[in-house]
Write a protein that holds these residues in place. Structure first.
Motif, PDB file in Angstrom:
ATOM      1  N   ASP A  12       5.851 -12.694  -4.869  1.00 13.33           N
ATOM      2  CA  ASP A  12       4.678 -12.297  -4.074  1.00 13.33           C
ATOM      3  C   ASP A  12       4.000 -11.064  -4.679  1.00 13.33           C
ATOM      4  OD1 ASP A  12       3.075 -12.368  -1.487  1.00 13.33           O
ATOM      5  OD2 ASP A  12       3.902 -10.342  -1.426  1.00 13.33           O
ATOM      6  N   SER A  35      -0.330  -3.272  -1.866  1.00 10.96           N
ATOM      7  CA  SER A  35      -0.787  -4.336  -2.761  1.00 10.96           C
ATOM      8  C   SER A  35      -2.264  -4.136  -3.046  1.00 10.96           C
ATOM      9  CB  SER A  35      -0.649  -5.695  -2.075  1.00 10.96           C
ATOM     10  OG  SER A  35       0.667  -5.923  -1.706  1.00 10.96           O
ATOM     11  N   ASP A  39       0.201 -10.795  -5.521  1.00  5.38           N
ATOM     12  CA  ASP A  39      -0.619  -9.834  -4.751  1.00  5.38           C
ATOM     13  C   ASP A  39      -0.944  -8.568  -5.529  1.00  5.38           C
ATOM     14  OD1 ASP A  39      -0.427 -11.384  -2.525  1.00  5.38           O
ATOM     15  OD2 ASP A  39       0.821 -10.029  -1.364  1.00  5.38           O
ATOM     16  N   ARG A  85       7.325  -1.541  -3.494  1.00  6.50           N
ATOM     17  CA  ARG A  85       8.094  -2.420  -2.602  1.00  6.50           C
ATOM     18  C   ARG A  85       9.336  -1.666  -2.167  1.00  6.50           C
ATOM     19  NH1 ARG A  85       7.210  -6.641   0.481  1.00  6.50           N
ATOM     20  NH2 ARG A  85       5.943  -7.633  -1.126  1.00  6.50           N
TER      21      ARG A  85
HETATM   22 MG    MG Z   1       2.359  -9.209  -0.615  1.00  7.43          MG
END
Ligand code: MG
Ligand code: FPP
Length: 290
Positions: A81, A220, A85, A90
């Protein structure tokens, strides 16, 4: 509430740490797997899996490898992801592709998916089936997400998108836990519906917090169309957008809770209620809940 003190959290964390430590794999892959799995997330999905095993009369200890498999698929999905994105941060650290490069990050995701399949393979065939289905739903939901900016992405499309990309892993976690306890289809279905509803509510909260710009452990570059943006397009003011979005969250939280209502109110059910609130209502600033 401190989930980190629950037996289920401690068991899955320990199993995950041991598994990663003992992996006999090349150094570059091991470094990435450690980045993904150690000091990872809150382990919500594996805890739900262990709790539904308990809920359906099984021994949660027998579900631990399945729970680790679920967390590995989850970690793989976040790695992929973040590539899609352009997520730079994270869990408070640089995203995998930022730290190790795009190609290696994708391959680390592939490794985690493959390891997860190995871990789930000895379980009941219905559990293995639901595990595979989660991955199929997640990738379909993610495709909907990346084309969400196109015209015609309203509430129905949003619900379909988050049901697939996010709630499917919650729902499979809950049904796999049930199947591991030998649950019948009716009981597994109740667990599955619990997972779906809590998963939708969780993604809605995440989207509201992103809209409010209050998330500091991830970000993101590409922002998908989410519930608040859909309300925004209906010319609501900011307070109405947030309160209407929160009302939707409450509906799904209530639906998740009502699935649990048919089980005896044991310590396990109380933990499932707590985890439901912990990842939804409790994440929202108190002023938006009034
Ligand atoms: Mg994302
Ligand atoms: C985060 O959404 C992403 C997901 C919930 C799912 C991503 C799924 C895939 C990439 C398919 C993976 C398939 C397999 C088989 C592993 P978000 O971007 O809204 O949330 P974020 O703010 O946490 O990035």
């Amino acid at each position: 509430m401190n989930i980190e003190q629950w037996d289920e959290y401690i068991a899955v964390k320990q199993a995950m740490d041991d598994l990663v430590k003992d992996l006999e794999i090349s150094r570059p892959m091991k470094e990435m797997v450690q980045h993904a799995c150690i000091n990872g997330g809150k382990l919500i999905r594996p805890i739900i899996l262990l709790l539904t095993t308990d809920l359906c009369g099984g021994d949660y200890k027998k579900s631990i490898n399945a729970a680790v498999a679920i967390e590995m698929i989850h970690s793989a999905s976040l790695i992929h992801d973040d590539v899609l994105d352009e997520g730079t941060l994270r869990r408070g650290a640089p995203s995998m592709y930022r730290q190790f490069g795009c190609s290696s990050a994708i391959l680390c995701g592939d490794f985690l998916i493959s390891k997860a399949i190995e871990l789930i393979s000895p379980y009941d065939s219905r559990a293995v089936r639901d595990f595979g289905r989660a991955g199929m739903h997640m990738s379909q939901g993610e495709v909907m997400d990346i084309i969400s900016f196109k015209q015609g992405f309203g509430i129905n499309e949003y619900i379909e998108c988050v049901t697939n990309k996010t709630a499917s892993l919650f729902s499979s976690s809950a049904s796999i836990g049930a199947y591991n306890a030998g649950a019948d289809e009716e009981m597994a279905m109740r667990c599955r519906r619990f997972g779906t509803n809590v998963g939708i509510a969780y993604q809605m909260v995440d989207d509201i917090l992103e809209y409010m710009d209050v998330l500091d452990d991830k970000n993101s570059k590409k922002v998908s169309v989410s519930l608040p943006h859909i309300f925004d397009d209906q010319d609501m003011d900011r307070d109405d957008i947030i309160s209407s979005s929160v009302n939707e969250v409450k509906k799904y939280v209530d639906a998740a809770r009502s699935e649990l209502g048919s089980f005896d109110c044991t310590e396990t059910v109380r933990k499932l209620y707590s985890i439901t609130d912990y990842i939804t209502i409790d994440m929202l600033p108190s002023h938006v809940l009034d």
